[in-house]
Design an enzyme around this catalytic site. Structure first.
Site, PDB file in Angstrom:
ATOM      1  N   LYS A   2       0.850  -1.181   0.000  1.00 32.08           N
ATOM      2  CA  LYS A   2       0.000   0.000   0.000  1.00 32.08           C
ATOM      3  C   LYS A   2       0.893   1.240   0.000  1.00 32.08           C
ATOM      4  O   LYS A   2       1.709   1.430   0.898  1.00 32.08           O
ATOM      5  CB  LYS A   2      -0.917   0.007   1.229  1.00 32.08           C
ATOM      6  CG  LYS A   2      -1.758   1.280   1.289  1.00 32.08           C
ATOM      7  CD  LYS A   2      -2.817   1.214   2.361  1.00 32.08           C
ATOM      8  CE  LYS A   2      -3.571   2.527   2.442  1.00 32.08           C
ATOM      9  NZ  LYS A   2      -4.607   2.509   3.471  1.00 32.08           N
TER      10      LYS A   2
ATOM     11  N   ARG B  56     -10.776   9.985   1.490  1.00 31.97           N
ATOM     12  CA  ARG B  56     -10.642  10.715   2.757  1.00 31.97           C
ATOM     13  C   ARG B  56     -11.767  11.733   2.907  1.00 31.97           C
ATOM     14  O   ARG B  56     -12.196  12.025   4.023  1.00 31.97           O
ATOM     15  CB  ARG B  56      -9.254  11.342   2.856  1.00 31.97           C
ATOM     16  CG  ARG B  56      -8.162  10.272   2.977  1.00 31.97           C
ATOM     17  CD  ARG B  56      -6.762  10.854   3.047  1.00 31.97           C
ATOM     18  NE  ARG B  56      -5.752   9.796   2.960  1.00 31.97           N
ATOM     19  CZ  ARG B  56      -4.457  10.017   2.815  1.00 31.97           C
ATOM     20  NH1 ARG B  56      -3.989  11.248   2.760  1.00 31.97           N
ATOM     21  NH2 ARG B  56      -3.606   8.999   2.734  1.00 31.97           N
TER      22      ARG B  56
ATOM     23  N   LYS C  81       1.049  10.186   5.229  1.00 29.10           N
ATOM     24  CA  LYS C  81       1.183   8.873   5.869  1.00 29.10           C
ATOM     25  C   LYS C  81       2.489   8.217   5.424  1.00 29.10           C
ATOM     26  O   LYS C  81       2.626   6.990   5.450  1.00 29.10           O
ATOM     27  CB  LYS C  81      -0.038   8.007   5.510  1.00 29.10           C
ATOM     28  CG  LYS C  81      -1.371   8.595   5.999  1.00 29.10           C
ATOM     29  CD  LYS C  81      -2.534   7.621   5.867  1.00 29.10           C
ATOM     30  CE  LYS C  81      -3.821   8.221   6.445  1.00 29.10           C
ATOM     31  NZ  LYS C  81      -4.958   7.268   6.382  1.00 29.10           N
TER      32      LYS C  81
ATOM     33  N   GLU D 107       7.730  -6.707   1.543  1.00 28.00           N
ATOM     34  CA  GLU D 107       6.469  -6.598   2.291  1.00 28.00           C
ATOM     35  C   GLU D 107       5.659  -7.898   2.161  1.00 28.00           C
ATOM     36  O   GLU D 107       5.146  -8.431   3.138  1.00 28.00           O
ATOM     37  CB  GLU D 107       5.618  -5.429   1.756  1.00 28.00           C
ATOM     38  CG  GLU D 107       6.063  -4.049   2.211  1.00 28.00           C
ATOM     39  CD  GLU D 107       5.698  -3.760   3.669  1.00 28.00           C
ATOM     40  OE1 GLU D 107       5.087  -4.610   4.336  1.00 28.00           O
ATOM     41  OE2 GLU D 107       6.054  -2.665   4.136  1.00 28.00           O
TER      42      GLU D 107
ATOM     43  N   LYS E  76      -2.167  -1.468  -3.861  1.00 29.98           N
ATOM     44  CA  LYS E  76      -3.040  -0.300  -3.793  1.00 29.98           C
ATOM     45  C   LYS E  76      -2.197   0.965  -3.884  1.00 29.98           C
ATOM     46  O   LYS E  76      -1.227   1.062  -3.146  1.00 29.98           O
ATOM     47  CB  LYS E  76      -3.798  -0.357  -2.464  1.00 29.98           C
ATOM     48  CG  LYS E  76      -4.693   0.815  -2.200  1.00 29.98           C
ATOM     49  CD  LYS E  76      -5.291   0.674  -0.823  1.00 29.98           C
ATOM     50  CE  LYS E  76      -6.084   1.923  -0.524  1.00 29.98           C
ATOM     51  NZ  LYS E  76      -6.523   1.966   0.830  1.00 29.98           N
TER      52      LYS E  76
ATOM     53  N   SER F  59     -10.229   5.457  -4.864  1.00 25.39           N
ATOM     54  CA  SER F  59     -11.183   6.543  -5.085  1.00 25.39           C
ATOM     55  C   SER F  59     -10.725   7.533  -6.155  1.00 25.39           C
ATOM     56  O   SER F  59     -11.524   7.971  -6.985  1.00 25.39           O
ATOM     57  CB  SER F  59     -11.431   7.259  -3.760  1.00 25.39           C
ATOM     58  OG  SER F  59     -10.198   7.710  -3.207  1.00 25.39           O
TER      59      SER F  59
ATOM     60  N   TYR G 248     -15.166   0.667  -6.886  1.00 16.49           N
ATOM     61  CA  TYR G 248     -16.456   1.321  -6.652  1.00 16.49           C
ATOM     62  C   TYR G 248     -17.404   1.078  -7.824  1.00 16.49           C
ATOM     63  O   TYR G 248     -18.594   1.346  -7.730  1.00 16.49           O
ATOM     64  CB  TYR G 248     -16.234   2.826  -6.417  1.00 16.49           C
ATOM     65  CG  TYR G 248     -15.329   3.057  -5.222  1.00 16.49           C
ATOM     66  CD1 TYR G 248     -15.828   2.951  -3.936  1.00 16.49           C
ATOM     67  CD2 TYR G 248     -13.958   3.302  -5.385  1.00 16.49           C
ATOM     68  CE1 TYR G 248     -14.989   3.104  -2.833  1.00 16.49           C
ATOM     69  CE2 TYR G 248     -13.119   3.459  -4.293  1.00 16.49           C
ATOM     70  CZ  TYR G 248     -13.638   3.358  -3.026  1.00 16.49           C
ATOM     71  OH  TYR G 248     -12.819   3.486  -1.941  1.00 16.49           O
TER      72      TYR G 248
HETATM   73  C1  PBG Z   1      -7.146   3.868   5.294  1.00 15.63           C
HETATM   74  C2  PBG Z   1      -7.658   3.544   3.942  1.00 15.63           C
HETATM   75  C3  PBG Z   1      -7.525   4.397   2.851  1.00 15.63           C
HETATM   76  C4  PBG Z   1      -8.154   3.771   1.776  1.00 15.63           C
HETATM   77  C5  PBG Z   1      -8.646   2.551   2.230  1.00 15.63           C
HETATM   78  N1  PBG Z   1      -8.318   2.414   3.577  1.00 15.63           N
HETATM   79  C6  PBG Z   1      -6.964   5.764   2.745  1.00 15.63           C
HETATM   80  C7  PBG Z   1      -5.693   6.076   3.353  1.00 15.63           C
HETATM   81  O1  PBG Z   1      -4.800   5.243   3.507  1.00 15.63           O
HETATM   82  O2  PBG Z   1      -5.550   7.241   3.724  1.00 15.63           O
HETATM   83  C8  PBG Z   1      -8.230   4.381   0.415  1.00 15.63           C
HETATM   84  C9  PBG Z   1      -9.217   3.820  -0.533  1.00 15.63           C
HETATM   85  C10 PBG Z   1      -9.526   4.697  -1.676  1.00 15.63           C
HETATM   86  O3  PBG Z   1      -8.887   5.757  -1.915  1.00 15.63           O
HETATM   87  O4  PBG Z   1     -10.449   4.328  -2.406  1.00 15.63           O
HETATM   88  N2  PBG Z   1      -6.960   2.860   6.185  1.00 15.63           N
END
Ligand code: PBG
Length: 365
Positions: free
Chosen positions: A234, A244, A258, A274, A289, A315, A354
């Site tokens: 990730k 968010r 992050k 990982e 991701k 997203s 989605y």
């Molecule tokens: C956080 C989390 C995130 C997403 C899924 N779980 C965002 C982040 O790490 O800030 C993102 C999913 C998306 O953007 O569709 N635990």
């Protein structure tokens, strides 16, 4: 046709490495390219002329069973709220999320992934709402499980960001997300979600060692059958922006990044490390991701490990395709389906998207 290969010959390399003499002649192996023939005898367009033959020789397939649908859940009943940065996606109260899940089930979608939109008043520094058996994600899980039985998988997200006032995935101590204390909380969060009926526990927090701790905690409580899907690769990506907004963590984060726990987008070898660690710790599946900008990572993992891979079309990717389609720059349905087959071609088994209901509907024709 026997041709000398340009590839270094492995047998020769091994032989030279383990003996003091060198081999000066190695029998030639046919080059892989020699199987492909040449023009004009070979015309690749012959197999592209009609639908039936294109479909006959298609290398990759997609089915609704490959799909996981992320949904956003809010408090209340009969409530739905549009999300401005994700046209076509709504936050839903649990009763509507149940109806949506029943629809997903009928469409043959494999699983839903539940993301709670926690009211600001329930967010705290340590995110303790994550451990509450009556919280949104657990209540939604019980309701969906009751309605859909075991026909539909339920994926629960393990991370603290929906519950913390600072919007981070872990515990913040002296302005740093601490690892081991966070892992202890995550393991408890996973157990609470399993008790509510989660079929898949999906840690998205990127702490070190959390897969092993979660597996152990689940097993100790009798949840040996619960699947662990690790968000292994990730990345600290700007493509999460609309998510968010959707869960309301953007304002909590207030522009903080992050990067001290999510991966650097410049790295791909690190993804192998990982995944290797997560497999060692007991992950059943691993995730990459975001999706479209990281297809090279999906392929690399597929080539290096024999573990099922999920990819998350996040997203921001969804927003890009939707806004471009709204502006008539792209054909919405065509780019949606093309993005799906690209994930499968890269080596993904499961796709979090989605678009899941629309894709599934589309596959029905
Ligand atoms: C956080 C989390 C995130 C997403 C899924 N779980 C965002 C982040 O790490 O800030 C993102 C999913 C998306 O953007 O569709 N635990």
């Amino acid at each position: 046709m026997l041709q000398r290969s340009n590839e270094p010959n492995l047998a020769a390399q091994i032989a030279t490495a383990s003996h003091s003499f060198t081999i000066d002649f190695v029998p030639a192996m046919p080059s892989p390219l020699s199987h492909f023939g040449s023009f004009p005898n070979t015309r690749l367009r012959r197999l592209r002329r009609w639908d039936w033959v294109r479909e006959m020789v298609q290398e990759t397939s997609l089915s609704a069973a490959n799909l996981i649908w992320p949904i956003f859940v809010i408090e209340g009943t009969n409530q739905s709220q549009p999300i401005a940065s994700m046209p076509g996606v709504e936050r839903m109260s649990i009763d509507l999320a149940v109806q949506a899940s029943e629809k997903a089930c009928e469409l043959g979608i494999g699983a839903v992934a539940i993301f709670p939109v926690t009211p600001q008043s329930k967010k705290t520094d340590c995110g303790k709402e994550a451990l509450c058996e009556e919280n949104l994600i657990c209540t939604a899980t019980r309701a969906i499980r009751q309605a859909c039985g075991e026909k539909l998988g339920i994926v629960c997200d393990v991370a603290l960001d929906p519950y913390t006032t600072h919007g981070h995935d872990g515990l913040l101590v002296d302005n740093y997300i601490v690892n081991d204390q966070t892992v202890e909380v995550l393991a408890r969060q996973a157990v609470v979600q399993a008790q509510a009926g989660a079929s898949v526990i999906a840690p998205s927090d990127m702490m070190d060692g959390r897969i092993g701790a979660i597996r152990k905690a689940l097993d100790e409580k009798g949840f040996q059958h619960v699947i662990v899907l690790s968000y292994a690769a990730k990345y600290a990506s700007a493509f999460y922006g609309p998510f968010r907004d959707a869960v309301g963590s953007a304002k909590n984060l207030g522009g903080a990044s992050k990067k001290t726990y999510q991966m650097n987008p410049a790295n791909s070898e690190e993804a192998l490390r990982e995944v290797a660690l997560d497999i060692e710790e007991g992950a059943d599946m691993v995730m990459v991701k975001p999706g479209m900008p990281y297809l090279d990572i999906v392929r690399k993992l597929k080539d290096n490990f024999s573990i099922p891979i999920a990819v998350y079309q996040v997203s921001g990717e969804y927003a890009m395709l939707q806004f471009a389609s709204q502006a008539n720059a792209l054909d919405a349905k065509a780019v949606m389906m093309e993005s799906m087959i690209s994930f499968r071609r890269a080596g993904a088994d499961a796709i979090l998207t989605y678009f899941a209901p629309e894709v599934a509907q589309n596959l029905r024709g």
